[in-house]
Scaffold this motif. Structure first.
Motif, short mmCIF file in Angstrom:
data_model
loop_
_atom_site.label_atom_id
_atom_site.label_comp_id
_atom_site.label_asym_id
_atom_site.label_seq_id
_atom_site.Cartn_x
_atom_site.Cartn_y
_atom_site.Cartn_z
N LEU A 129 3.69 0.52 -2.36
CA LEU A 129 4.38 1.78 -1.86
C LEU A 129 3.39 2.40 -0.81
N LEU A 130 2.01 2.38 -0.85
CA LEU A 130 1.22 2.75 0.19
C LEU A 130 1.17 1.83 1.40
N GLN A 131 1.16 0.73 1.14
CA GLN A 131 1.21 -0.29 2.06
C GLN A 131 2.27 -0.12 3.18
N THR A 132 3.44 0.08 2.38
CA THR A 132 5.02 0.37 3.49
C THR A 132 5.10 1.93 3.70
N GLY A 133 4.48 2.50 2.93
CA GLY A 133 4.81 4.05 3.25
C GLY A 133 3.71 4.92 3.88
N SER A 134 2.54 4.54 3.85
CA SER A 134 1.54 5.32 4.25
C SER A 134 1.45 5.22 5.84
N LYS A 135 1.22 6.34 6.50
CA LYS A 135 0.85 6.15 8.11
C LYS A 135 -0.60 6.11 8.13
N VAL A 136 -1.27 6.63 7.26
CA VAL A 136 -2.78 6.72 7.50
C VAL A 136 -3.71 5.56 6.95
N LEU A 137 -2.95 5.02 5.85
CA LEU A 137 -3.85 3.74 5.34
C LEU A 137 -4.37 2.59 6.19
#
Length: 152
Positions: A129-137
């Motif tokens: 979810l962070l890979q696809t949804g985070s702009k900052v990652l």
């Protein structure tokens, strides 16, 4: 001599296909390797700080670079974590290794912190979810010009 009775289908062994050399040793379909290494302490007296090298190797399309190396301070990780928490309300963001107030520049403390930062980064970077949804990652992991002020 009688033939042994045939085993029920559920008890029969499935045919096992031998894997090819390429299947065993080839590049996995999706891989993400994150390493936090090479801590360096800078400055003197009260202006001292340690930064860490983040090495990323991946073939996951959301990451713009297949290989990258950047340096980040602990305070950058703190800011990154805060941004992730604001950005990702559906994901529980793990904590960072704790602040250290005494002997913070000893080899043991720096190594323990490095290990904790690596575990943190591997956990958040590996979360789908962070890979696809985070702009900052991806920016934090791969952009050498990353500036926390752009995200606050």
């Amino acid at each position: 001599m009688e033939a042994s009775p045939k085993k029920p289908e559920a008890l029969q062994r499935p045919d096992i296909k031998q894997q090819s050399f390429a299947e065993i040793y080839g590049v996995p379909e999706n891989f993400l390797e994150i390493e936090v290494r090479s801590p360096q302490t800078h400055g003197i007296a009260r202006k001292m700080y340690t930064d860490y090298e983040i090495v990323c190797r991946t073939n996951i399309p959301v990451f713009k670079l297949k290989s990258s190396v950047v340096r980040r301070r602990y305070s950058d990780f703190e800011c990154f974590r805060e941004i992730l928490e604001r950005e990702s309300t559906r994901v529980s963001i793990p904590s960072l290794p704790g602040k250290v107030f005494t002997n913070r520049f000893s080899d043991e403390v720096i190594e323990a912190r490095r290990e904790g930062l690596e575990k943190f980064l591997q956990t958040v970077a590996g979360h789908p979810l962070l890979q696809t949804g985070s702009k900052v990652l991806c920016a934090f992991i791969q952009d050498p010009q990353w500036d926390k002020n752009q995200w606050i």
